[in-house]
Design an enzyme around this catalytic site. Structure first.
Site, PDB file in Angstrom:
ATOM      1  N   ASN A   1      31.719  40.627  31.790  1.00 40.49           N
ATOM      2  CA  ASN A   1      30.544  41.563  31.132  1.00 40.49           C
ATOM      3  C   ASN A   1      31.078  42.882  30.437  1.00 40.49           C
ATOM      4  OD1 ASN A   1      30.591  42.755  33.459  1.00 40.49           O
ATOM      5  ND2 ASN A   1      28.203  42.772  33.922  1.00 40.49           N
TER       6      ASN A   1
ATOM      7  N   LYS B   1      36.292  46.612  32.222  1.00 40.48           N
ATOM      8  CA  LYS B   1      36.697  45.474  32.628  1.00 40.48           C
ATOM      9  C   LYS B   1      37.811  44.814  32.449  1.00 40.48           C
ATOM     10  CE  LYS B   1      32.318  44.605  35.477  1.00 40.48           C
ATOM     11  NZ  LYS B   1      31.352  43.630  35.866  1.00 40.48           N
TER      12      LYS B   1
ATOM     13  N   HIS C   1      31.322  48.285  33.490  1.00 33.87           N
ATOM     14  CA  HIS C   1      30.408  48.614  35.105  1.00 33.87           C
ATOM     15  C   HIS C   1      29.813  49.809  34.863  1.00 33.87           C
ATOM     16  CE1 HIS C   1      29.460  48.802  39.179  1.00 33.87           C
ATOM     17  NE2 HIS C   1      30.138  50.145  39.036  1.00 33.87           N
TER      18      HIS C   1
ATOM     19  N   GLU D   1      31.061  55.336  44.607  1.00 30.38           N
ATOM     20  CA  GLU D   1      32.139  54.929  43.650  1.00 30.38           C
ATOM     21  C   GLU D   1      33.133  55.782  43.105  1.00 30.38           C
ATOM     22  OE1 GLU D   1      29.224  51.033  42.152  1.00 30.38           O
ATOM     23  OE2 GLU D   1      29.622  52.635  40.828  1.00 30.38           O
TER      24      GLU D   1
ATOM     25  N   TYR E   1      33.129  46.161  45.597  1.00 36.57           N
ATOM     26  CA  TYR E   1      32.089  45.275  45.329  1.00 36.57           C
ATOM     27  C   TYR E   1      31.628  44.833  47.004  1.00 36.57           C
ATOM     28  CZ  TYR E   1      32.253  45.159  40.477  1.00 36.57           C
ATOM     29  OH  TYR E   1      32.298  45.388  39.288  1.00 36.57           O
TER      30      TYR E   1
HETATM   31  P1  CMP Z   1      28.745  44.903  37.734  1.00 37.64           P
HETATM   32  O1  CMP Z   1      27.806  45.829  37.004  1.00 37.64           O
HETATM   33  O2  CMP Z   1      30.190  45.255  37.875  1.00 37.64           O
HETATM   34  O3  CMP Z   1      28.378  44.830  39.308  1.00 37.64           O
HETATM   35  C1  CMP Z   1      28.126  43.523  40.002  1.00 37.64           C
HETATM   36  C2  CMP Z   1      28.692  42.399  39.200  1.00 37.64           C
HETATM   37  O4  CMP Z   1      28.766  41.232  39.767  1.00 37.64           O
HETATM   38  C3  CMP Z   1      27.962  42.616  37.978  1.00 37.64           C
HETATM   39  O5  CMP Z   1      28.228  43.725  37.167  1.00 37.64           O
HETATM   40  C4  CMP Z   1      28.572  41.190  37.291  1.00 37.64           C
HETATM   41  O6  CMP Z   1      29.596  41.059  36.518  1.00 37.64           O
HETATM   42  C5  CMP Z   1      28.824  40.270  38.611  1.00 37.64           C
HETATM   43  N1  CMP Z   1      27.814  39.246  38.687  1.00 37.64           N
HETATM   44  C6  CMP Z   1      26.464  39.484  38.746  1.00 37.64           C
HETATM   45  N2  CMP Z   1      26.023  38.226  38.962  1.00 37.64           N
HETATM   46  C7  CMP Z   1      26.806  37.580  38.980  1.00 37.64           C
HETATM   47  C8  CMP Z   1      26.850  35.748  39.006  1.00 37.64           C
HETATM   48  N3  CMP Z   1      25.848  35.133  38.975  1.00 37.64           N
HETATM   49  N4  CMP Z   1      28.098  35.094  38.558  1.00 37.64           N
HETATM   50  C9  CMP Z   1      29.024  36.084  38.609  1.00 37.64           C
HETATM   51  N5  CMP Z   1      29.312  37.250  38.339  1.00 37.64           N
HETATM   52  C10 CMP Z   1      28.013  37.916  38.715  1.00 37.64           C
END
Ligand code: CMP
Length: 138
Positions: free
Chosen positions: A115, A12, A118, A129, A52
């Site tokens: 984070n 990311k 993904h 995906e 998403y």
């Molecule tokens: P990812 O695995 O990319 O899939 C969906 C993403 O949404 C997840 O990782 C998080 O980074 C993001 N996400 C999930 N919950 C929250 C939240 N409460 N606030 C912001 N981002 C979120």
């Protein structure tokens, strides 16, 4: 018999910006994944929204899309035995606060949104995906 599986992974924007993409790729290779495809791209809003789509009614959707288009990302198709679960284990829990020691999100994740990586969460998701970003993958 070993049956290989392919998953979809993203490094990311925050991780690319912080110059830790190479280290994450090193961890991927150390953990015996084969990188079938890799590209560094800047996602468009349309691509991030489509990717998403499943989260479009969540309160964090706009924040998530803004973040994913805030800088370049690295997209990968990763092959290994049990690749989907193995990549999810290497990443750690979605929220870095809950991620196990030694996982990528524990080491590099800043928040549940930023984070670091993904990964697909099921074979169906992986197929969808991979199909979006690597339509020519065999
Ligand atoms: P990812 O695995 O990319 O899939 C969906 C993403 O949404 C997840 O990782 C998080 O980074 C993001 N996400 C999930 N919950 C929250 C939240 N409460 N606030 C912001 N981002 C979120």
């Amino acid at each position: 018999m070993i049956t290989n599986e392919t998953t979809f992974a993203i490094i990311k924007p925050d991780a690319v910006q912080d110059n830790i993409a190479g280290f994450i790729i090193y961890l991927i290779e150390l953990n015996k994944f084969k990188i079938l495809e890799l590209k560094k791209v800047q996602l468009t809003r349309k691509e991030a929204e489509e990717f998403y789509d499943i989260h479009k009614d969540r309160p964090f959707f706009n924040e998530l899309v803004e973040y994913m288009i805030s800088g370049p990302v690295i997209l990968m198709a990763l092959e290994r035995e049990n690749a989907i679960n193995a990549w999810r284990e290497l990443m750690g829990a979605t929220d870095p606060k809950n991620a196990a020691m030694g996982t990528i999100r524990k080491m590099f994740g800043k928040s549940i949104g930023s984070n670091a990586t993904h990964g697909s969460d099921s074979p169906e998701t992986a197929k969808r995906e991979l199909g979006i970003f690597f339509p020519n993958l065999k």
